[in-house]
Write a protein that holds these residues in place. Structure first.
Motif, PDB file in Angstrom:
ATOM      1  N   CYS A   1      -3.052   0.950  -9.012  1.00 27.20           N
ATOM      2  CA  CYS A   1      -3.717  -0.349  -8.835  1.00 27.20           C
ATOM      3  C   CYS A   1      -2.987  -1.195  -7.799  1.00 27.20           C
ATOM      4  O   CYS A   1      -3.619  -1.910  -7.010  1.00 27.20           O
ATOM      5  CB  CYS A   1      -3.792  -1.091 -10.164  1.00 27.20           C
ATOM      6  SG  CYS A   1      -4.881  -0.314 -11.382  1.00 27.20           S
ATOM      7  N   LEU A   2      -1.665  -1.117  -7.781  1.00 27.13           N
ATOM      8  CA  LEU A   2      -0.889  -1.870  -6.796  1.00 27.13           C
ATOM      9  C   LEU A   2      -1.199  -1.395  -5.378  1.00 27.13           C
ATOM     10  O   LEU A   2      -1.325  -2.210  -4.452  1.00 27.13           O
ATOM     11  CB  LEU A   2       0.606  -1.720  -7.098  1.00 27.13           C
ATOM     12  CG  LEU A   2       1.568  -2.525  -6.213  1.00 27.13           C
ATOM     13  CD1 LEU A   2       1.318  -4.016  -6.378  1.00 27.13           C
ATOM     14  CD2 LEU A   2       3.012  -2.185  -6.558  1.00 27.13           C
ATOM     15  N   ILE A   3      -1.348  -0.092  -5.216  1.00 28.72           N
ATOM     16  CA  ILE A   3      -1.716   0.446  -3.896  1.00 28.72           C
ATOM     17  C   ILE A   3      -3.114  -0.029  -3.498  1.00 28.72           C
ATOM     18  O   ILE A   3      -3.361  -0.402  -2.344  1.00 28.72           O
ATOM     19  CB  ILE A   3      -1.642   1.974  -3.909  1.00 28.72           C
ATOM     20  CG1 ILE A   3      -0.200   2.439  -4.145  1.00 28.72           C
ATOM     21  CG2 ILE A   3      -2.175   2.569  -2.612  1.00 28.72           C
ATOM     22  CD1 ILE A   3      -0.041   3.937  -4.306  1.00 28.72           C
ATOM     23  N   ALA A   4      -4.039  -0.046  -4.463  1.00 26.22           N
ATOM     24  CA  ALA A   4      -5.398  -0.508  -4.175  1.00 26.22           C
ATOM     25  C   ALA A   4      -5.411  -1.980  -3.789  1.00 26.22           C
ATOM     26  O   ALA A   4      -6.121  -2.390  -2.859  1.00 26.22           O
ATOM     27  CB  ALA A   4      -6.293  -0.264  -5.397  1.00 26.22           C
ATOM     28  N   ILE A   5      -4.614  -2.797  -4.481  1.00 25.48           N
ATOM     29  CA  ILE A   5      -4.531  -4.228  -4.148  1.00 25.48           C
ATOM     30  C   ILE A   5      -3.961  -4.410  -2.746  1.00 25.48           C
ATOM     31  O   ILE A   5      -4.402  -5.277  -1.980  1.00 25.48           O
ATOM     32  CB  ILE A   5      -3.671  -4.954  -5.198  1.00 25.48           C
ATOM     33  CG1 ILE A   5      -4.390  -4.964  -6.545  1.00 25.48           C
ATOM     34  CG2 ILE A   5      -3.360  -6.379  -4.749  1.00 25.48           C
ATOM     35  CD1 ILE A   5      -3.562  -5.521  -7.679  1.00 25.48           C
ATOM     36  N   THR A   6      -2.980  -3.594  -2.381  1.00 21.26           N
ATOM     37  CA  THR A   6      -2.403  -3.659  -1.049  1.00 21.26           C
ATOM     38  C   THR A   6      -3.454  -3.352   0.021  1.00 21.26           C
ATOM     39  O   THR A   6      -3.512  -4.004   1.069  1.00 21.26           O
ATOM     40  CB  THR A   6      -1.234  -2.666  -0.923  1.00 21.26           C
ATOM     41  OG1 THR A   6      -0.298  -2.899  -1.977  1.00 21.26           O
ATOM     42  CG2 THR A   6      -0.525  -2.816   0.404  1.00 21.26           C
ATOM     43  N   TRP A   7      -4.305  -2.373  -0.246  1.00 19.24           N
ATOM     44  CA  TRP A   7      -5.370  -2.022   0.693  1.00 19.24           C
ATOM     45  C   TRP A   7      -6.400  -3.148   0.808  1.00 19.24           C
ATOM     46  O   TRP A   7      -6.854  -3.484   1.905  1.00 19.24           O
ATOM     47  CB  TRP A   7      -6.044  -0.735   0.245  1.00 19.24           C
ATOM     48  CG  TRP A   7      -7.261  -0.369   1.043  1.00 19.24           C
ATOM     49  CD1 TRP A   7      -8.568  -0.551   0.685  1.00 19.24           C
ATOM     50  CD2 TRP A   7      -7.282   0.211   2.353  1.00 19.24           C
ATOM     51  NE1 TRP A   7      -9.402  -0.107   1.686  1.00 19.24           N
ATOM     52  CE2 TRP A   7      -8.648   0.362   2.720  1.00 19.24           C
ATOM     53  CE3 TRP A   7      -6.297   0.622   3.238  1.00 19.24           C
ATOM     54  CZ2 TRP A   7      -9.026   0.910   3.938  1.00 19.24           C
ATOM     55  CZ3 TRP A   7      -6.682   1.167   4.463  1.00 19.24           C
ATOM     56  CH2 TRP A   7      -8.034   1.303   4.786  1.00 19.24           C
TER      57      TRP A   7
ATOM     58  N   LEU B   1       5.244  -2.171   2.093  1.00 24.82           N
ATOM     59  CA  LEU B   1       4.008  -2.413   2.824  1.00 24.82           C
ATOM     60  C   LEU B   1       3.431  -3.792   2.495  1.00 24.82           C
ATOM     61  O   LEU B   1       2.862  -4.460   3.370  1.00 24.82           O
ATOM     62  CB  LEU B   1       2.990  -1.325   2.484  1.00 24.82           C
ATOM     63  CG  LEU B   1       1.696  -1.304   3.297  1.00 24.82           C
ATOM     64  CD1 LEU B   1       1.992  -1.271   4.795  1.00 24.82           C
ATOM     65  CD2 LEU B   1       0.839  -0.111   2.907  1.00 24.82           C
ATOM     66  N   ILE B   2       3.583  -4.234   1.256  1.00 21.37           N
ATOM     67  CA  ILE B   2       3.116  -5.576   0.876  1.00 21.37           C
ATOM     68  C   ILE B   2       3.883  -6.639   1.658  1.00 21.37           C
ATOM     69  O   ILE B   2       3.295  -7.587   2.209  1.00 21.37           O
ATOM     70  CB  ILE B   2       3.276  -5.787  -0.639  1.00 21.37           C
ATOM     71  CG1 ILE B   2       2.301  -4.879  -1.403  1.00 21.37           C
ATOM     72  CG2 ILE B   2       3.031  -7.248  -1.013  1.00 21.37           C
ATOM     73  CD1 ILE B   2       2.479  -4.927  -2.902  1.00 21.37           C
ATOM     74  N   VAL B   3       5.204  -6.503   1.722  1.00 14.95           N
ATOM     75  CA  VAL B   3       6.023  -7.465   2.466  1.00 14.95           C
ATOM     76  C   VAL B   3       5.670  -7.420   3.951  1.00 14.95           C
ATOM     77  O   VAL B   3       5.564  -8.461   4.615  1.00 14.95           O
ATOM     78  CB  VAL B   3       7.526  -7.165   2.250  1.00 14.95           C
ATOM     79  CG1 VAL B   3       8.380  -8.051   3.144  1.00 14.95           C
ATOM     80  CG2 VAL B   3       7.894  -7.375   0.790  1.00 14.95           C
TER      81      VAL B   3
END
Length: 352
Positions: free
Chosen positions: A25-31, A108-110
């Motif tokens: 889910c964290l990867i999806a939010i990042t996308w 990647l988020i940062v």
């Protein structure tokens, strides 16, 4: 054998379905963040971020395979005795790989958050690398404590002497590192800015290309690469010629023959210079008389640029087009005049 080094129950407790799903889910939010908030980024930035996502996706696929393998081995363990020996090792690899995916996702988020403030030129990787390093160290210490049952505190205390020796050996490297962090926290310049760095009699001018752990790389007017240590940058006087909403002011002078129509010449120069694409329309170029004598009248044209690096190319266009426009308007340019006086010497009286 594995039970001697690994706290198996604690490790198995970490490898549940919920952390795996939350990481996905964290990867999806990042996308989603990338698709909605970074639409205006440059094409180079888009390629960079998409490469990061492709790498992250490959790591998550590997993690999924390891996680499914661990689940299979764990459910088969009561039936197959041999499986019980390899299951803890698969679990530890899955745990470590999950940490790698989490660090890459957080990194990647940062990176995307920093891109919000500099979509055109990008951001220095120094801050992102430091964040990734600190997060990796925290996860390493946490994993060593909870999975392997080691107490990190006494280990760090006994390594104090080694830390001092290592710190002395890396004094220059650490100095450049902390100087680079200081420069980024102050945000006096960013990637893409044109800088003039003065230290004593040494002066360097260039456009910021990259900021690393050790140094700052500039690109000069002749496309030469200039690498300056961060400690040198921190102690130098830095002039930034790329602040937002602040144009670069440049000028050019033209000398008209005495008696020419000055008002017409000013109008011709202002109209000609305003037609050059690299020159800003607001503030508009303007001309005025700044000097005169018995031979010429000097007119100075002031104009404004956005790109400091284009000043020489634009200055060449201003001079050439300005001369052509004045000649087309039948305005005569001044020439250097040298007058000679014919005098006869009177030798008898010793006078001229």
């Amino acid at each position: 054998m594995a039970e001697k080094f690994i706290k198996i129950q604690a490790l198995y407790g970490l490898l549940e379905l919920e952390p795996f799903v939350l990481l996905g889910c964290l990867i999806a939010i990042t996308w989603v963040f990338y698709k909605f908030f970074l639409k205006e980024a440059s094409e180079e930035r888009h390629r960079s971020i998409r490469n990061h996502f492709r790498t992250l996706l490959r790591h998550y696929i590997v993690l999924s395979f390891l996680f499914l393998l661990f689940i299979f081995l764990q459910t088969s363990e009561p039936q197959i005795g041999t499986v019980a020996k390899i299951t803890p090792y698969v679990a530890i690899v899955t745990f470590l790989w999950g940490n790698v995916v989490f660090v890459k996702t957080s990194r990647l988020i940062v990176l995307q958050y920093l891109f919000l403030g500099s979509m055109k030129h990008g951001v220095p990787l120094l801050l992102v690398n430091i964040f990734s390093l600190l997060l990796s160290i925290v996860l390493l210490f946490w994993g060593v404590t909870h999975v392997f049952g080691l107490q990190v505190g006494p280990l760090l205390a006994t390594s104090a002497a080694a830390s001092v020796i290592l710190g002395l050996a890396l004094q220059d490297t650490l100095g450049n590192l902390f100087a680079g962090i200081s420069l980024q926290l102050d945000r006096n310049f960013e990637i893409g800015d044109w800088l003039e760095i003065v230290s004593g009699i040494q002066k360097t001018t260039g456009q910021v290309r990259e900021i690393t752990w050790r140094s700052t790389t500039l690109v000069g007017f002749s496309d030469e690469l200039i690498t300056l240590p961060n400690r040198f940058m921190a102690n130098a006087t830095i002039s930034n010629f790329s602040p937002p909403e602040t144009p670069i002011v440049r000028s050019q002078v033209f000398r008209l023959a005495y008696g020419e129509n000055v008002e017409l010449a000013k109008q011709v120069l202002e109209r000609t210079v305003a037609g050059i694409g690299e020159i800003r329309g607001i503030p508009a170029p303007w001309a005025y008389v700044n000097e005169s004598n018995e031979n010429w009248i000097q007119i100075k044209i002031i104009y404004f640029l956005d790109n400091y690096g284009s000043q020489f190319n634009v200055g060449d266009k201003v001079l050439i087009r300005g001369i052509e426009a004045l000649r087309a308007a039948n305005l005569k340019l001044a020439r250097q005049v040298i007058e000679f006086s014919d005098r006869t010497v009177n030798h008898e009286h010793g006078k001229f």
